[in-house]
Design a protein around this motif. Structure first.
Motif, mmCIF file in Angstrom:
data_model
loop_
_atom_site.group_PDB
_atom_site.id
_atom_site.type_symbol
_atom_site.label_atom_id
_atom_site.label_comp_id
_atom_site.label_asym_id
_atom_site.label_seq_id
_atom_site.Cartn_x
_atom_site.Cartn_y
_atom_site.Cartn_z
ATOM 1 N N VAL A 48 0.804 -1.230 0.000
ATOM 2 C CA VAL A 48 0.000 0.000 0.000
ATOM 3 C C VAL A 48 0.835 1.277 0.000
ATOM 4 C CG1 VAL A 48 -2.080 -1.021 0.987
ATOM 5 C CG2 VAL A 48 -0.310 -0.176 2.520
ATOM 6 N N ALA A 49 2.118 1.161 0.331
ATOM 7 C CA ALA A 49 2.987 2.344 0.304
ATOM 8 C C ALA A 49 4.420 1.895 0.099
ATOM 9 C CB ALA A 49 2.858 3.135 1.608
ATOM 10 N N GLY A 50 5.179 2.738 -0.609
ATOM 11 C CA GLY A 50 6.582 2.416 -0.862
ATOM 12 C C GLY A 50 6.698 1.363 -1.950
ATOM 13 N N GLN A 51 7.826 0.682 -1.972
ATOM 14 C CA GLN A 51 8.005 -0.377 -2.964
ATOM 15 C C GLN A 51 8.685 -1.570 -2.316
ATOM 16 O OE1 GLN A 51 10.316 1.263 -6.132
ATOM 17 N NE2 GLN A 51 12.228 1.248 -5.000
ATOM 18 N N ALA A 52 8.448 -2.733 -2.882
ATOM 19 C CA ALA A 52 9.065 -3.960 -2.384
ATOM 20 C C ALA A 52 10.452 -4.081 -2.988
ATOM 21 C CB ALA A 52 8.209 -5.165 -2.753
ATOM 22 N N GLU A 53 11.458 -4.145 -2.127
ATOM 23 C CA GLU A 53 12.825 -4.337 -2.594
ATOM 24 C C GLU A 53 13.544 -5.267 -1.622
ATOM 25 O OE1 GLU A 53 14.614 -0.497 -2.823
ATOM 26 O OE2 GLU A 53 13.838 0.115 -0.907
ATOM 27 N N PRO A 54 14.515 -6.029 -2.110
ATOM 28 C CA PRO A 54 15.184 -7.016 -1.259
ATOM 29 C C PRO A 54 16.138 -6.363 -0.260
ATOM 30 C CG PRO A 54 16.150 -7.023 -3.455
ATOM 31 C CD PRO A 54 14.991 -6.066 -3.487
ATOM 32 N N LEU A 55 15.718 -6.238 0.991
ATOM 33 C CA LEU A 55 16.528 -5.581 2.010
ATOM 34 C C LEU A 55 17.550 -6.519 2.643
ATOM 35 C CD1 LEU A 55 13.822 -3.429 3.840
ATOM 36 C CD2 LEU A 55 15.342 -2.779 1.973
ATOM 37 N N GLU A 56 17.408 -7.825 2.436
ATOM 38 C CA GLU A 56 18.336 -8.793 3.036
ATOM 39 C C GLU A 56 19.172 -9.476 1.953
ATOM 40 O OE1 GLU A 56 15.639 -11.227 5.344
ATOM 41 O OE2 GLU A 56 15.764 -9.849 7.027
ATOM 42 N N SER A 57 19.433 -8.774 0.878
ATOM 43 C CA SER A 57 20.191 -9.245 -0.290
ATOM 44 C C SER A 57 19.725 -10.591 -0.840
ATOM 45 C CB SER A 57 21.708 -9.235 -0.049
ATOM 46 O OG SER A 57 22.063 -9.558 1.244
ATOM 47 N N GLN A 58 18.443 -10.857 -0.728
ATOM 48 C CA GLN A 58 17.875 -12.060 -1.326
ATOM 49 C C GLN A 58 17.393 -11.724 -2.746
ATOM 50 O OE1 GLN A 58 16.335 -9.885 0.621
ATOM 51 N NE2 GLN A 58 14.175 -10.293 0.939
ATOM 52 N N ALA A 59 17.387 -12.727 -3.621
ATOM 53 C CA ALA A 59 16.842 -12.510 -4.963
ATOM 54 C C ALA A 59 15.329 -12.369 -4.843
ATOM 55 C CB ALA A 59 17.201 -13.686 -5.862
ATOM 56 N N LEU A 60 14.763 -11.571 -5.736
ATOM 57 C CA LEU A 60 13.330 -11.286 -5.710
ATOM 58 C C LEU A 60 12.818 -11.332 -7.145
ATOM 59 C CD1 LEU A 60 11.829 -8.341 -3.753
ATOM 60 C CD2 LEU A 60 11.471 -8.416 -6.179
ATOM 61 N N ALA A 61 11.610 -11.858 -7.338
ATOM 62 C CA ALA A 61 11.045 -11.917 -8.693
ATOM 63 C C ALA A 61 9.527 -11.749 -8.623
ATOM 64 C CB ALA A 61 11.390 -13.254 -9.354
ATOM 65 N N TRP A 62 8.989 -11.110 -9.657
ATOM 66 C CA TRP A 62 7.538 -11.040 -9.850
ATOM 67 C C TRP A 62 7.213 -12.051 -10.940
ATOM 68 C CZ3 TRP A 62 4.263 -8.358 -6.824
ATOM 69 C CH2 TRP A 62 4.790 -7.325 -6.028
ATOM 70 N N VAL A 63 6.363 -13.025 -10.631
ATOM 71 C CA VAL A 63 6.156 -14.164 -11.518
ATOM 72 C C VAL A 63 4.666 -14.362 -11.804
ATOM 73 C CG1 VAL A 63 6.538 -16.652 -11.753
ATOM 74 C CG2 VAL A 63 8.218 -15.262 -10.558
ATOM 75 N N ALA A 64 4.338 -14.531 -13.089
ATOM 76 C CA ALA A 64 2.950 -14.824 -13.479
ATOM 77 C C ALA A 64 2.550 -16.180 -12.894
ATOM 78 C CB ALA A 64 2.824 -14.847 -14.994
ATOM 79 N N PRO A 65 1.280 -16.349 -12.498
ATOM 80 C CA PRO A 65 0.852 -17.606 -11.869
ATOM 81 C C PRO A 65 1.232 -18.851 -12.670
ATOM 82 C CG PRO A 65 -0.912 -15.996 -11.747
ATOM 83 C CD PRO A 65 0.177 -15.387 -12.587
ATOM 84 N N GLU A 66 1.062 -18.789 -13.982
ATOM 85 C CA GLU A 66 1.344 -19.977 -14.803
ATOM 86 C C GLU A 66 2.837 -20.283 -14.898
ATOM 87 O OE1 GLU A 66 0.711 -16.380 -17.466
ATOM 88 O OE2 GLU A 66 -0.331 -17.277 -15.758
#
Length: 142
Positions: free
Chosen positions: A101-119
């Protein structure tokens, strides 16, 4: 024959975990990769973490998301609860729909992050405990 004393079984270690199912406006889910040196290192998961004593699942999830991703999230309905026994511990994972709801999601613990389509979730390796939820999301019944 001499009887050996019975070995006492240690009670199983049970970890209560809250995990977030976060979708963006395109319907993709946010997943993160477990860091080296952690249990199940290298596999992908939905962000979240272990509940502290006296903490509600919702408070746990807001705290964990803040620590891992920054931003501000709302915690919505619980989608599913999964109990899974690993050799060293049993986890009870509560999956909640969450929204940034505010700000943006970013990896604060140096983990890889991805936005992935359900399929495309099947293209990533998840812990066995997450398999049922991943399948639900892929078939869009969640």
């Amino acid at each position: 024959a001499r009887l050996l004393p019975k070995r006492r079984r240690r009670p199983p270690v049970i970890a209560e975990v809250a995990a977030a199912l976060i979708q963006d406006s395109a319907g993709r889910y946010l997943i993160t990769q477990r860091r080296e040196g952690t249990h199940l290192a290298g596999v992908w998961e939905f962000p979240g973490g272990k509940r502290h004593a006296g903490e509600t699942l919702e408070a746990c999830l807001r705290r964990e998301l803040g620590e891992e991703l920054g931003g501000s999230f709302t915690v919505g309905e619980k989608v599913e609860t999964v109990r899974w026994a690993y050799p060293e511990t049993t986890v009870v994972i509560h999956f909640f729909r969450c929204r940034l709801v505010a700000g943006q999601a970013e990896p604060l613990e140096s983990q890889a992050l991805a936005w992935v389509a359900p399929e495309q979730l099947a293209d990533y390796e998840f812990p066995a405990a997450d398999a049922r939820v991943v399948e639900r999301l892929r078939s869009r019944t969640a």
